[in-house]
Scaffold this motif. Structure first.
Motif, PDB file in Angstrom:
ATOM      1  N   LEU A 154      26.267 161.985 134.487  1.00 59.73           N
ATOM      2  CA  LEU A 154      24.878 162.119 134.946  1.00 59.73           C
ATOM      3  C   LEU A 154      23.987 160.963 134.504  1.00 59.73           C
ATOM      4  N   GLU A 155      24.303 160.360 133.370  1.00 51.51           N
ATOM      5  CA  GLU A 155      23.444 159.299 132.848  1.00 51.51           C
ATOM      6  C   GLU A 155      23.453 158.111 133.807  1.00 51.51           C
ATOM      7  N   GLY A 156      22.293 157.606 134.110  1.00 52.88           N
ATOM      8  CA  GLY A 156      22.172 156.491 135.037  1.00 52.88           C
ATOM      9  C   GLY A 156      21.811 156.896 136.459  1.00 52.88           C
ATOM     10  N   LEU A 157      21.911 158.200 136.785  1.00 52.95           N
ATOM     11  CA  LEU A 157      21.519 158.638 138.122  1.00 52.95           C
ATOM     12  C   LEU A 157      19.993 158.609 138.271  1.00 52.95           C
ATOM     13  N   VAL A 158      19.550 158.336 139.494  1.00 53.40           N
ATOM     14  CA  VAL A 158      18.119 158.176 139.780  1.00 53.40           C
ATOM     15  C   VAL A 158      17.717 159.143 140.888  1.00 53.40           C
ATOM     16  N   LEU A 159      16.563 159.797 140.715  1.00 47.62           N
ATOM     17  CA  LEU A 159      16.040 160.736 141.704  1.00 47.62           C
ATOM     18  C   LEU A 159      14.905 160.107 142.504  1.00 47.62           C
ATOM     19  N   VAL A 193      18.045 161.507 133.703  1.00 46.12           N
ATOM     20  CA  VAL A 193      18.098 161.744 132.254  1.00 46.12           C
ATOM     21  C   VAL A 193      17.007 160.894 131.618  1.00 46.12           C
ATOM     22  N   ARG A 194      16.048 161.551 130.971  1.00 45.35           N
ATOM     23  CA  ARG A 194      14.871 160.852 130.441  1.00 45.35           C
ATOM     24  C   ARG A 194      14.937 160.751 128.924  1.00 45.35           C
ATOM     25  N   THR A 195      14.486 159.621 128.403  1.00 40.35           N
ATOM     26  CA  THR A 195      14.452 159.376 126.959  1.00 40.35           C
ATOM     27  C   THR A 195      13.041 159.585 126.439  1.00 40.35           C
ATOM     28  N   HIS A 196      12.905 160.362 125.360  1.00 44.42           N
ATOM     29  CA  HIS A 196      11.587 160.634 124.782  1.00 44.42           C
ATOM     30  C   HIS A 196      11.183 159.489 123.870  1.00 44.42           C
ATOM     31  N   PRO A 197      10.012 158.878 124.108  1.00 49.89           N
ATOM     32  CA  PRO A 197       9.627 157.713 123.310  1.00 49.89           C
ATOM     33  C   PRO A 197       9.317 158.020 121.848  1.00 49.89           C
ATOM     34  N   ALA A 198       9.046 159.291 121.519  1.00 53.75           N
ATOM     35  CA  ALA A 198       8.696 159.620 120.135  1.00 53.75           C
ATOM     36  C   ALA A 198       9.878 159.452 119.192  1.00 53.75           C
ATOM     37  N   ASP A 199      11.077 159.843 119.656  1.00 54.14           N
ATOM     38  CA  ASP A 199      12.222 159.806 118.744  1.00 54.14           C
ATOM     39  C   ASP A 199      13.539 159.501 119.448  1.00 54.14           C
TER      40      ASP A 199
END
Length: 284
Positions: A154-159, A193-199
């Motif tokens: 799933l990582e790298g897929l774009v919606l 798959v989104r990365t949270h900027p806080a941590d």
């Protein structure tokens, strides 16, 4: 240098969210407010009960998290407070004062914008005795529950997200956009798959309503995948159901959650909420 007050909290559900106790937001000092903001970024959602907040105080509160965001549709903003949007079935002088049944269906706010809103805040003015719950799905826990093999797929897929499609096909409040609205809301593309900027924590970030394809996949296979992932994220084990009380402030982090409203008997009850958004940044 200002300090952060350690806030007293209890989880909304194991591993997700935080009810912040013993804080009166209308009179909170700077250090207490910094503690509230810090708690939000760590836990994905916060709840504060028993608050008494004017539209101006609500605007000041969300400004602690970032720049308050404008609303795509303006007709139900509170007069004099353009960042405060009314959700309600109340009719005054023959006209609705707010959007009714807005937000029913699993989604994340402003997913059709290049920079979706970072946070959504709801403040309860009047609530039904039953129904109208708000459900929050923990997209981080949903991602972590996948096998490493599935994560790699799933990582790298774009919606591909479309506001035009959303407004034409939504179950409540469907409408055709004006040419100006179309120009202001072109289609956008966001990571699944989104990365949270806080941590740096990762979240599975599908949505319903705005998604029209997985880039590089033929439909219906692409949309079937999105539906399967939304079904995974919204399993009971990942979902917190919030039952409203007057004076509740519920605020969630759109970078790592999905949410939906639920229906209620609008012939029997009146519901009135104030909604505010905090501007976000480009997902990665």
């Amino acid at each position: 240098m200002s300090t952060i007050v350690e806030t007293r909290i209890r989880p909304l559900k194991p591993g997700f969210g935080a009810e912040i106790l013993d804080v009166d937001l209308a009179h909170a000092d700077e250090a207490t407010m910094k503690g509230v903001v810090d708690t939000f970024h760590k836990h994905g959602a916060i709840l504060l009960r028993g608050q008494k907040m004017s539209p101006g105080q609500l605007t000041d509160f969300v400004a602690q998290f970032g720049e308050p965001e404008d609303h795509t549709l303006q007709e139900f903003t509170v007069p004099g407070f353009p960042k405060v949007y009314t959700l309600s079935n109340r009719i005054v002088d023959g006209k609705p004062i707010g959007a009714h049944n807005d937000g029913v269906g699993w989604h994340t706010d402003y997913s059709y914008k290049p920079e979706p809103v970072m946070a959504t805040m709801l403040y309860a003015v009047e609530v039904p005795d039953e129904g109208s719950d708000t459900l929050l799905a923990d997209c981080v826990a949903a991602w972590n529950a996948l096998t490493p093999e599935r994560q790699k797929e799933l990582e790298g897929l774009v919606l591909h997200h479309s506001y035009l499609h959303f407004m034409r096909t939504r179950e409540w409040g469907a409408r055709e956009l004006t040419e100006e609205q179309k120009a202001e809301n072109p289609d956008v593309f966001h990571p699944l798959v989104r990365t949270h900027p806080a941590d740096g924590r990762k979240a599975l970030w599908p949505s319903t309503g705005t998604v029209i394809e997985v880039v590089g996949m033929e439909n219906p296979a692409g949309l079937t995948l999105v539906d399967e992932l939304v079904e995974h994220v919204t399993q009971d084990r990942f979902v917190h159901r919030h039952k409203w009380q007057v004076g509740d402030i519920l605020m969630w982090d759109n970078r790592c959650t999905l949410h939906t409203g639920t229906l209620y008997d609008d012939t029997k009850y009146i519901r009135e909420m104030h909604r505010l958004w905090v501007r976000g940044d480009k997902p990665y």
